[in-house]
Design a protein around this motif. Structure first.
Motif, short mmCIF file in Angstrom:
data_model
loop_
_atom_site.label_atom_id
_atom_site.label_comp_id
_atom_site.label_asym_id
_atom_site.label_seq_id
_atom_site.Cartn_x
_atom_site.Cartn_y
_atom_site.Cartn_z
N LYS A 134 -47.72 17.80 36.05
CA LYS A 134 -47.10 17.21 37.12
C LYS A 134 -48.09 16.19 37.70
CE LYS A 134 -44.14 20.79 38.57
NZ LYS A 134 -43.49 21.73 39.64
N ARG A 186 -43.69 10.04 37.38
CA ARG A 186 -43.13 10.87 38.17
C ARG A 186 -44.27 11.02 39.24
NH1 ARG A 186 -42.25 16.54 35.52
NH2 ARG A 186 -41.88 17.20 37.51
N LEU A 187 -43.80 11.81 40.35
CA LEU A 187 -44.68 12.04 41.49
C LEU A 187 -44.22 13.42 42.11
CD1 LEU A 187 -46.87 11.17 43.54
CD2 LEU A 187 -45.20 9.81 45.06
N ASP A 188 -45.14 14.43 42.09
CA ASP A 188 -44.90 15.67 42.80
C ASP A 188 -45.45 16.10 43.90
OD1 ASP A 188 -43.09 16.54 40.07
OD2 ASP A 188 -44.99 15.66 39.31
N TRP A 240 -48.53 15.06 47.00
CA TRP A 240 -49.16 14.09 47.86
C TRP A 240 -50.04 14.86 48.83
CZ3 TRP A 240 -48.03 8.60 47.63
CH2 TRP A 240 -48.68 7.70 48.34
N ALA A 290 -44.36 9.01 49.63
CA ALA A 290 -44.31 10.09 48.80
C ALA A 290 -42.84 10.44 48.99
CB ALA A 290 -45.13 11.41 49.40
N HIS A 345 -40.22 8.53 46.66
CA HIS A 345 -40.46 8.61 45.32
C HIS A 345 -40.53 9.76 44.65
CE1 HIS A 345 -41.56 4.15 44.80
NE2 HIS A 345 -41.75 4.38 45.87
N MET A 346 -40.37 10.97 45.65
CA MET A 346 -40.37 12.18 44.97
C MET A 346 -39.00 12.71 44.83
SD MET A 346 -43.42 14.42 47.39
CE MET A 346 -44.86 14.34 46.81
N ASN A 347 -38.87 13.60 43.98
CA ASN A 347 -37.71 14.31 43.46
C ASN A 347 -37.48 15.72 44.36
OD1 ASN A 347 -36.43 12.50 41.78
ND2 ASN A 347 -37.77 13.28 40.10
N GLY A 382 -40.74 18.57 45.48
CA GLY A 382 -42.02 17.77 45.70
C GLY A 382 -42.67 18.55 46.86
N ILE A 396 -37.87 18.43 50.04
CA ILE A 396 -39.40 18.07 50.05
C ILE A 396 -40.10 18.97 50.94
CG2 ILE A 396 -41.50 16.55 50.40
CD1 ILE A 396 -39.51 14.35 49.31
#
Length: 278
Positions: free
Chosen positions: A28, A113-115, A117, A155, A158-160, A163, A206
Motif C-alpha cells: 500500500k 495508488r493512495l491508501d 494519509w 487524499a 484520490h483514495m478508493n 482508505g 474513507i
C-alpha cells in the motif's frame, strides 16, 4: 526503528516497543507530512518497514530528502522477511492546498495508488494569551488546521474506498497549557474537524481518525527536557511518570490505518501516559 531525535527520555525503559504486524498493509501507499524528523520520520520508517511505500513530505526539502535517503539505506541493509517499501522525500508547504494535491497526484503517479494519509506537520508556538499576535495565530491555524483540511481533501479525491486518514491532534485539544493558547486552539479545531471529515468522507468509504499525543520525546518537547522544573512537572502529571517515544505513537497509528480498525472512524486516541486524567 529507533527514534531519530537523539533526545533522552527519563524513565523510558523500552524506546523501541514492538508494534503489531498487519500483513495486509504490504504494497500500500502512504503520504506523511512533517516527515523530515521526529514522529513523521518514525512513521515513514515504520510504514516502509511493513512494505508500505511512503511519500515523505516536509517544508524543509533538503532535510526530508536526506531522511528519505537514510531510511532507504537502512531498510535495504535490514534483514527482514518482508520486502520494504520505498520512501521518497519531497518538499511541500502544508498551508498551500495545491501542494497537497501535487502530493496525492505524485503518490498515484509513482506508486499507482493512495491508501493512507497522515497529517503530521505542525507548529508549537509560545505566547501568553494577551501577547498572541495576529501573525502567530494566523500561522498556527494555517499550518495546524488548514494543513489538515487541505491534506484530507486531497487524499479523499484520490483514495478508493477503504482508505484511511489520520490527523495529529494533541491532549492540548482538551487541556489548557499556559502560553500555548494558539496551539491549544488549533488542536481543538483538528479534533473537531476530524469528526466532521469522518462523517462526510464515510460516504466515500474513507475513515478519518486522530491521535492526541501528550509529552513525546521529540524536538517539539526539547524545551521540557532542557528545563529541570518543566521536566519534573511533566513527569509528575503523567501517571506513567515518563515521556513517551515516537514509536509508542506509531503503534496506535498503525492500528488506525490497518484493517483491524476498519469500523473505527471519527475517533481520537490519546497517547499520553494518562496525563489527560490528571
Amino acid at each position: 526503528m529507533s527514534s531519530t531525535t537523539g533526545l533522552t527520555n527519563p524513565g523510558r525503559t523500552d524506546p523501541t516497543p514492538t508494534a503489531a504486524h498487519y500483513p495486509e498493509m504490504a504494497g500500500k501507499v502512504a503520504v506523511v507530512t512533517g516527515a523530515a524528523q521526529g514522529m513523521g520520520a518514525v512513521f515513514a520508517a515504520g510504514l516502509a518497514t511493513r512494505g508500505v511505500s511512503v511519500l515523505a513530505a516536509d517544508i524543509n526539502a533538503e532535510h526530508v530528502v536526506e531522511t528519505a535517503d537514510r531510511l532507504n539505506t537502512e531498510l535495504a541493509e535490514a534483514s527482514t522477511e518482508d520486502k520494504p517499501g520505498q520512501v521518497i522525500g519531497v518538499r511541500a508547504d502544508v498551508t498551500i492546498a495545491a501542494d497537497h494535491e501535487e502530493l496525492a497526484e505524485r503518490a498515484v503517479r509513482e506508486f499507482g495508488r493512495l491508501d493512507f494519509w497522515i497529517n503530521n506537520a505542525g507548529i508549537f508556538p509560545y505566547a501568553l494569551a494577551q501577547d498572541i499576535a495576529p501573525d502567530q495565530i494566523g500561522a498556527t491555524l494555517r499550518v495546524n488546521v488548514e494543513g489538515v483540511l487541505y491534506g484530507a481533501q486531497a487524499a479523499a479525491r484520490h483514495m478508493n474506498p477503504g482508505g484511511a486518514i489520520v490527523n495529529m491532534s494533541s491532549v492540548s485539544a482538551t487541556r489548557v497549557r499556559k502560553g500555548r493558547g494558539a496551539y491549544c486552539t488549533s488542536k481543538a479545531a483538528v479534533a473537531h474537524l476530524t469528526e466532521s471529515l469522518a462523517v462526510e468522507f464515510g460516504d466515500k468509504g474513507i475513515r478519518v481518525n486522530s491521535i492526541a499525543p501528550g509529552y513525546i520525546d521529540t524536538e517539539m518537547t526539547r524545551w521540557v527536557q532542557e528545563d529541570p522544573a518543566a521536566l519534573a512537572h511533566a513527569l509528575d502529571v503523567v501517571p506513567l511518570h515518563r515521556l513517551g517515544s515516537p514509536e509508542e505513537v506509531f503503534g496506535p497509528l498503525l492500528f488506525l490505518l490497518s484493517d483491524s480498525a476498519r469500523y473505527v472512524t471519527g475517533h481520537s486516541i490519546a497517547v499520553d501516559g494518562g496525563s489527560r486524567h490528571v
